[in-house]
Write a protein that holds these residues in place. Structure first.
Motif, PDB file in Angstrom:
ATOM      1  N   SER A 143      47.727  19.231 -19.234  1.00 47.45           N
ATOM      2  CA  SER A 143      47.059  20.460 -18.797  1.00 47.45           C
ATOM      3  C   SER A 143      47.553  21.571 -19.698  1.00 47.45           C
ATOM      4  O   SER A 143      48.590  21.446 -20.361  1.00 47.45           O
ATOM      5  N   LEU A 144      46.825  22.661 -19.737  1.00 46.33           N
ATOM      6  CA  LEU A 144      47.253  23.788 -20.560  1.00 46.33           C
ATOM      7  C   LEU A 144      48.590  24.344 -20.077  1.00 46.33           C
ATOM      8  O   LEU A 144      49.417  24.779 -20.873  1.00 46.33           O
TER       9      LEU A 144
ATOM     10  N   THR B 114      53.374  18.751 -28.146  1.00 44.94           N
ATOM     11  CA  THR B 114      52.811  17.763 -27.229  1.00 44.94           C
ATOM     12  C   THR B 114      51.428  17.350 -27.692  1.00 44.94           C
ATOM     13  O   THR B 114      50.654  18.171 -28.171  1.00 44.94           O
ATOM     14  N   VAL B 115      51.128  16.063 -27.535  1.00 48.13           N
ATOM     15  CA  VAL B 115      49.812  15.525 -27.853  1.00 48.13           C
ATOM     16  C   VAL B 115      49.249  14.910 -26.584  1.00 48.13           C
ATOM     17  O   VAL B 115      49.938  14.170 -25.887  1.00 48.13           O
ATOM     18  N   GLY B 116      47.998  15.229 -26.266  1.00 54.78           N
ATOM     19  CA  GLY B 116      47.369  14.662 -25.091  1.00 54.78           C
ATOM     20  C   GLY B 116      45.918  15.078 -25.014  1.00 54.78           C
ATOM     21  O   GLY B 116      45.470  15.963 -25.742  1.00 54.78           O
ATOM     22  N   THR B 117      45.165  14.454 -24.143  1.00 53.11           N
ATOM     23  CA  THR B 117      43.763  14.778 -23.930  1.00 53.11           C
ATOM     24  C   THR B 117      43.650  15.684 -22.719  1.00 53.11           C
ATOM     25  O   THR B 117      44.129  15.353 -21.646  1.00 53.11           O
ATOM     26  N   VAL B 118      43.033  16.841 -22.874  1.00 53.93           N
ATOM     27  CA  VAL B 118      42.845  17.786 -21.778  1.00 53.93           C
ATOM     28  C   VAL B 118      41.478  17.535 -21.161  1.00 53.93           C
ATOM     29  O   VAL B 118      40.475  17.458 -21.861  1.00 53.93           O
ATOM     30  N   ASN B 119      41.441  17.416 -19.856  1.00 53.45           N
ATOM     31  CA  ASN B 119      40.197  17.239 -19.126  1.00 53.45           C
ATOM     32  C   ASN B 119      39.400  18.553 -19.202  1.00 53.45           C
ATOM     33  O   ASN B 119      39.883  19.600 -18.785  1.00 53.45           O
ATOM     34  N   THR B 120      38.202  18.504 -19.723  1.00 48.59           N
ATOM     35  CA  THR B 120      37.400  19.727 -19.896  1.00 48.59           C
ATOM     36  C   THR B 120      37.031  20.361 -18.563  1.00 48.59           C
ATOM     37  O   THR B 120      36.822  21.569 -18.496  1.00 48.59           O
ATOM     38  N   LEU B 121      36.959  19.589 -17.488  1.00 49.84           N
ATOM     39  CA  LEU B 121      36.666  20.157 -16.174  1.00 49.84           C
ATOM     40  C   LEU B 121      37.795  21.058 -15.691  1.00 49.84           C
ATOM     41  O   LEU B 121      37.584  21.999 -14.950  1.00 49.84           O
TER      42      LEU B 121
END
Length: 170
Positions: free
Chosen positions: A145-146, A160-167
């Protein structure tokens, strides 16, 4: 049969010195706490931390009736003890673990309501001494998360590396 007898009577802590359940000093992991601390200490001596590390969770299946046992109906083994861990993603070596204690990961301390799981992730990275080491933490979508990215960068200087949920951005 003999192994079961040994396991039944093998203890690392004394029950008579342990605070009673329901008191503020009660620790649901008192019987494992010393082992976990020793595990983390030894692993840090055995393994040099690589540049990229991953934070993930794992569940060890058990039928024991512990206060920290969790239920997950989607798994083959429905009951288990859940741990968060910092791993070497190339080899899978577990470098540091924390048990999940049913909403209270650190006994005796109340988790701030404003930080929730973001607070836990920053606390884990801080306890593992990842700050200012040049390590890049890889986390999965469930933890990204942001707020987590901002807290890790601001307070611990961790990329940090990760995928943020656009929702979650809406």
């Amino acid at each position: 049969y003999r192994f079961e007898q040994i396991c039944r009577y093998f203890h690392t802590t004394s029950y008579k010195d342990h605070p009673k359940r329901g008191t503020d000093a009660w620790d649901p992991l008192f019987h494992m706490r010393e082992f976990i601390e020793h595990f983390n200490k030894v692993n840090k001596k055995l393994w040099d931390l690589p540049q990229y590390v991953s934070l993930d969770e794992t569940t060890f299946p058990t039928k024991a009736h512990w206060a920290i046992r969790v239920y997950n109906p989607k798994k083959v083994h429905k009951y288990g003890v859940k741990f968060y861990s910092i791993n070497d993603p190339a080899t899978g070596f577990i470098w540091h673990i924390w048990p999940y204690c049913n909403k209270q990961t650190w006994p005796g301390e109340a988790r701030p309501k404003t930080f929730s799981s973001a607070y836990d992730i920053v606390r884990m990275a801080e306890e593992a001494k990842l700050g200012n080491t040049g390590t890049i933490l890889v986390i999965d979508r469930g933890y990204t998360s942001l707020q987590v990215l901002w807290l890790l960068k601001k307070y611990l200087k961790i990329d940090t590396v990760g995928t943020v949920n656009t929702l979650a951005l809406r």
